[in-house]
Motif scaffolding. Structure first.
Motif, PDB file in Angstrom:
ATOM      1  N   ALA A 345     202.431 -13.848 158.308  1.00 60.08           N
ATOM      2  CA  ALA A 345     203.097 -13.270 157.337  1.00 60.08           C
ATOM      3  C   ALA A 345     203.028 -13.877 155.853  1.00 60.08           C
ATOM      4  O   ALA A 345     202.752 -15.263 155.857  1.00 60.08           O
ATOM      5  N   SER A 346     202.968 -12.991 154.855  1.00 58.55           N
ATOM      6  CA  SER A 346     202.854 -13.418 153.600  1.00 58.55           C
ATOM      7  C   SER A 346     204.236 -13.721 153.181  1.00 58.55           C
ATOM      8  O   SER A 346     205.140 -13.187 153.642  1.00 58.55           O
ATOM      9  N   SER A 352     210.387  -9.222 151.241  1.00 57.94           N
ATOM     10  CA  SER A 352     210.930  -7.884 151.456  1.00 57.94           C
ATOM     11  C   SER A 352     211.800  -7.612 152.738  1.00 57.94           C
ATOM     12  O   SER A 352     212.727  -6.860 152.897  1.00 57.94           O
ATOM     13  N   GLU A 353     211.532  -8.771 153.859  1.00 62.33           N
ATOM     14  CA  GLU A 353     212.361  -8.396 155.049  1.00 62.33           C
ATOM     15  C   GLU A 353     213.759  -8.938 154.837  1.00 62.33           C
ATOM     16  O   GLU A 353     214.732  -8.595 155.332  1.00 62.33           O
ATOM     17  N   ILE A 354     213.727 -10.050 153.749  1.00 59.49           N
ATOM     18  CA  ILE A 354     215.224 -10.723 153.729  1.00 59.49           C
ATOM     19  C   ILE A 354     215.883  -9.611 152.863  1.00 59.49           C
ATOM     20  O   ILE A 354     217.091  -9.428 153.096  1.00 59.49           O
ATOM     21  N   ILE A 400     219.033 -16.054 157.706  1.00 57.60           N
ATOM     22  CA  ILE A 400     217.980 -16.140 156.800  1.00 57.60           C
ATOM     23  C   ILE A 400     217.069 -17.252 157.166  1.00 57.60           C
ATOM     24  O   ILE A 400     215.900 -17.214 157.118  1.00 57.60           O
ATOM     25  N   THR A 401     217.698 -18.332 157.511  1.00 53.92           N
ATOM     26  CA  THR A 401     216.836 -19.619 157.722  1.00 53.92           C
ATOM     27  C   THR A 401     215.830 -19.338 159.154  1.00 53.92           C
ATOM     28  O   THR A 401     214.892 -19.772 159.290  1.00 53.92           O
ATOM     29  N   SER A 402     216.542 -18.685 160.036  1.00 52.94           N
ATOM     30  CA  SER A 402     215.770 -18.241 161.176  1.00 52.94           C
ATOM     31  C   SER A 402     214.742 -17.331 161.202  1.00 52.94           C
ATOM     32  O   SER A 402     213.423 -17.530 161.687  1.00 52.94           O
ATOM     33  N   LEU A 403     214.885 -16.509 160.125  1.00 52.11           N
ATOM     34  CA  LEU A 403     213.733 -15.526 159.794  1.00 52.11           C
ATOM     35  C   LEU A 403     212.702 -16.232 159.078  1.00 52.11           C
ATOM     36  O   LEU A 403     211.487 -16.019 159.491  1.00 52.11           O
ATOM     37  N   VAL A 404     212.850 -17.199 158.077  1.00 47.58           N
ATOM     38  CA  VAL A 404     211.828 -17.869 157.471  1.00 47.58           C
ATOM     39  C   VAL A 404     210.822 -18.602 158.254  1.00 47.58           C
ATOM     40  O   VAL A 404     209.618 -18.936 158.512  1.00 47.58           O
ATOM     41  N   ARG A 405     211.838 -19.534 159.302  1.00 49.10           N
ATOM     42  CA  ARG A 405     210.915 -20.343 160.201  1.00 49.10           C
ATOM     43  C   ARG A 405     210.163 -19.627 161.183  1.00 49.10           C
ATOM     44  O   ARG A 405     209.221 -20.115 161.581  1.00 49.10           O
TER      45      ARG A 405
END
Length: 430
Positions: A345-346, A352-354, A400-405
């Motif tokens: 993922a870029s 955009s997902e956040i 949000i942290t789980s999404l980025v990781r």
């Protein structure tokens, strides 16, 4: 009738009492110079003010030292009841858990901290250098073998860097954060890798310039000042050098994990599925060139020269491309930036997902950067609406942290990069 002589009383002004300048003072003077002057009393007018006469001295008194020099001239009533309502003492803050600095080991400390396994690996690195020197010495008749020796020198330098990094891991300063070194000393590994990238790039340029010089020195009627036509190398020398290069490359790749971090930093997608050894571009170039050199003694004299020139040109171009690709990847790390690998993922997709999260109204600021080979950081500033019912800040940060990781690091247990995420939430009111 009194026949005695009495002096007249005359008004005078006293200089010793300036406040009573207009008050007359009565003075009875002596009648004559006879012996009776001692018996006659001298009277002075009564002074209603209790003034004391002081004598003026012309000498200057010594200056008193200023005892308040260097003292703070601030609020004099800090401890008063009014001051307690104005000057509020700051809340006590817990001390930082990070030390100010950690001791950096010296050369003797590094040497004494090495285990027997690390010493054996360091000895093998010197053997790697000896084999590269032997290939260079036996390559007097082949430019392709000269280029192969440059690759072996690059691999040997990378192997020594791997051993030194593992040895420095014995000390706390290498991985533990401090105020002086917030990320430890692991960024030095990136700097060493960048130096190796510059080294392999210049070695490729040296081989390329040597091949061009050799191909042009005997053209036309010009006679070279130092003609050195390469003789054909013996079959035994080629076979021994090529086999030694293959063996030493495989041992360094499998045992020492040579260039493992460099291979992850380059992230070449089309060779990533070729296994642990061939997915590394440095090992792939060395092994493929060593294998092709085994065909060199089987060719005729004319085909030998053409094949040797083509092989040297291919190796030189590959070395330059390797240096440019590696230097570009590591320079982005040194400049504190991040480029997502191909197939993942870029950064735009993650942002955009956040923004689609129901608790987030807008992404105010987002910074992504890579610290070293194994650590990345994401600093996010998000806006939310304070009037949302049942809004939980802790759960939003965790989500949000789980999404980025998961999107950038590959999720838990995937072996990808470790991500440290900090999320700052700002209330947005209507």
């Amino acid at each position: 009738m009194n026949t005695g002589r009495t002096d007249l009383v005359s008004p005078v002004f006293s200089l010793s009492t300036p406040a009573d300048a207009y008050s007359p003072a009565t003075v009875i003077s002596e009648p004559d110079e006879s012996s009776e002057k001692d018996d006659e009393p001298t009277t002075t007018a009564a002074n209603p003010f209790n003034f004391t006469t002081q004598q003026y001295s012309a000498t200057l008194s010594p200056a008193k030292p200023d005892i308040n020099v260097g003292k703070r001239r601030g609020h004099k009533y800090k401890h008063s009841s009014v001051s307690h309502q104005i000057f509020i003492e700051p809340a006590p803050r817990a001390p930082l858990q990070l030390p100010a600095s950690l001791p950096v080991p010296t050369r003797n400390e590094v040497q004494h901290s090495m285990t027997s396994n690390q010493k054996a690996r360091l000895a093998w690195c010197f053997c790697h250098f000896l084999i590269a020197a032997y290939v260079q010495w036996s390559a007097s008749g082949s430019l392709a073998m000269t280029a192969l020796s440059r690759l072996l020198f690059f691999d040997a330098a990378g192997a020594i860097a791997c051993v030194l990094v593992e040895t420095m891991g014995n000390f706390e300063v290498w991985k533990r954060s401090s105020v002086k070194h917030p990320f430890g000393l692991e960024r030095l590994d990136v700097l060493v890798g960048f130096g190796l990238a510059v080294f392999i790039g210049f070695m490729g340029l040296d081989v390329l310039s040597h091949g061009i010089q050799h191909s042009l020195e005997n053209l036309g009627s010009h006679v070279a000042h130092s003609p050195h036509a390469h003789r054909r190398i013996s079959a035994g020398s080629v076979d021994v050098a090529a086999l030694l290069a293959i063996v030493v490359t495989l041992i360094s790749a499998l045992v020492l994990k040579n260039h493992a971090r460099i291979g992850k930093a380059m992230r070449i997608e089309f060779i990533s599925c070729w296994g642990a050894v061939l997915s590394n571009p440095s090992h792939l170039i060395t092994l493929s060139c060593s294998t092709l050199l085994l065909l060199l003694p089987l060719l005729s004299i004319q085909a030998y020269h053409w094949f040797d020139a083509a092989m040297s040109f291919f190796i030189a171009v590959a070395m330059i491309g390797l240096g440019v690709r590696l230097g570009t990847s590591l320079s982005s790390i040194l400049l504190m930036s991040y480029s997502a690998p191909a197939g993942s993922a870029s950064i735009k997709d993650v942002i955009s997902e956040i923004e689609t999260d129901k608790s987030v109204s807008a992404v105010q600021d987002a910074k992504f950067w890579q610290v070293h080979y194994g650590l990345c950081m994401a600093n996010l500033t998000l806006r939310y609406r304070a009037g949302d019912y049942g809004f939980d800040l802790a759960k939003t940060r965790e989500r949000i942290t789980s999404l980025v990781r998961n999107r950038l690091g590959g999720g838990y247990g995937s072996g990808g990069l470790k991500w440290e995420v900090s999320v700052q939430l700002i209330s947005e009111r209507d």
